[in-house]
Design an enzyme around this catalytic site. Structure first.
Site, PDB file in Angstrom:
ATOM      1  N   SER A  74      43.243  54.493  67.577  1.00 23.08           N
ATOM      2  CA  SER A  74      42.145  55.146  66.861  1.00 23.08           C
ATOM      3  C   SER A  74      40.965  54.209  66.693  1.00 23.08           C
ATOM      4  O   SER A  74      40.300  53.917  67.656  1.00 23.08           O
ATOM      5  CB  SER A  74      42.567  55.788  65.544  1.00 23.08           C
ATOM      6  OG  SER A  74      41.611  56.795  65.240  1.00 23.08           O
TER       7      SER A  74
ATOM      8  N   HIS B  77      30.781  47.923  58.017  1.00 22.95           N
ATOM      9  CA  HIS B  77      29.339  47.884  57.749  1.00 22.95           C
ATOM     10  C   HIS B  77      29.096  46.845  56.666  1.00 22.95           C
ATOM     11  O   HIS B  77      29.819  46.826  55.663  1.00 22.95           O
ATOM     12  CB  HIS B  77      28.834  49.249  57.279  1.00 22.95           C
ATOM     13  CG  HIS B  77      29.300  50.365  58.158  1.00 22.95           C
ATOM     14  ND1 HIS B  77      28.697  50.673  59.354  1.00 22.95           N
ATOM     15  CD2 HIS B  77      30.346  51.212  58.043  1.00 22.95           C
ATOM     16  CE1 HIS B  77      29.347  51.688  59.926  1.00 22.95           C
ATOM     17  NE2 HIS B  77      30.353  52.026  59.147  1.00 22.95           N
TER      18      HIS B  77
ATOM     19  N   CYS C 229      46.473  56.408  64.578  1.00 19.10           N
ATOM     20  CA  CYS C 229      47.323  57.566  64.822  1.00 19.10           C
ATOM     21  C   CYS C 229      48.760  57.072  64.977  1.00 19.10           C
ATOM     22  O   CYS C 229      48.997  55.949  65.397  1.00 19.10           O
ATOM     23  CB  CYS C 229      46.904  58.277  66.106  1.00 19.10           C
ATOM     24  SG  CYS C 229      45.256  58.975  66.026  1.00 19.10           S
TER      25      CYS C 229
END
Length: 128
Positions: free
Chosen positions: A68, A73, A88
């Site tokens: 995944s 940030h 996943c």
């Protein structure tokens, strides 16, 4: 699509290096931690923001994983970071791998405060 999504809002990060403003350093940290945890990086995109004088500012980036993704940030002016690690569990349980990446990236950022969420994604198996 069953999986595990780990989410953190990190405040007052006191990373030992300029990781909050150094795009290459942050990308290397994230990709290597994913790989070291046993996940499979397929690619990465990290963007270096610059202030009005052209000096490095925040960074935003993602590591696309076969399992995944990791997204991060930074806001160096306040020492804040958001971190998402989603894996996943289709062919195997990747939860421990996700927890390892998540913990090691947070340790490298060294926040003074954090708010965390753990979300189980997908449908739970139906009991017979």
């Amino acid at each position: 699509m069953n999986g595990l999504h780990l989410i953190a809002d990190l405040y007052g990060c006191r990373a030992a290096s300029p990781v909050l403003i150094d795009c290459e350093h942050l990308e290397t940290l994230c990709v290597e931690e994913c790989r070291d945890a046993g996940l499979t990086p397929l690619g990465a995109y990290f963007y270096q923001f610059r202030d009005e004088n052209g000096a490095p500012a925040g960074v935003t980036g993602t590591v696309v994983l076969a399992e995944s993704h990791l997204a991060i940030h930074t806001w160096p002016e306040t020492g804040d970071v958001t971190l998402d690690v989603y894996v996943c569990n289709f062919s195997r349980d990747n939860g421990d791998c996700a927890r390892q990446v998540y913990a090691r990236v947070i340790a490298a950022l060294n926040p003074s405060e954090r708010v965390e969420h753990e979300v189980t994604r997908g449908r739970l198996p139906v009991e017979a």
